[in-house]
Design a protein around this motif. Structure first.
Motif: not given
Length: 121
Positions: A38-39, A44-52, A61-76
């Protein structure tokens, strides 16, 4: 005098195959292979493929929260989180949750302890 009974024939049996998993188990896809497929399909619709990828293994902690926010839009997101729980991922952001030593934690704490007494400036 009756003739003697013929000796039972000894036919060669094929050598047995080494023990291993049955063919049925090999043909069934695992949850991880389905997720990987599926990935690849979504790309590129999957954030872990389109971001570093380092974003999802950040220290601050701020970067971890940013990563968690990227996952909110992920279809998987749900499948990713379920897979990480099954594998007991040692650390990182998976499916919008932070894993530390294989356990989901609500937030990353900054390094060090807070002061017991306020500092007078």
């Amino acid at each position: 005098m009756p003739s003697p009974a013929p000796a039972p024939s000894r036919t060669q049996q094929p050598p047995s195959s080494p023990p291993g998993p049955p063919e049925v188990l090999l043909s069934q896809p695992t949850r991880l292979t389905v997720l990987d497929d599926e990935i690849e399909r979504l790309g590129e619709l999957v954030p872990c493929r389109s971001y570093d990828p380092e974003v999802f293994f950040a220290e601050s902690p701020a970067d971890v929260e940013y990563a968690k926010s990227l996952c909110q839009t992920c279809p998987l997101r749900e499948a990713c989180l379920a897979g990480a729980k099954d594998r007991r991922e040692p650390w990182g952001v998976w499916g919008g949750e932070l894993f530390v030593q294989g356990v989901v934690v609500p937030r990353k704490r900054p390094r060090g302890r807070p002061r017991k007494n306020p500092v007078v400036a």
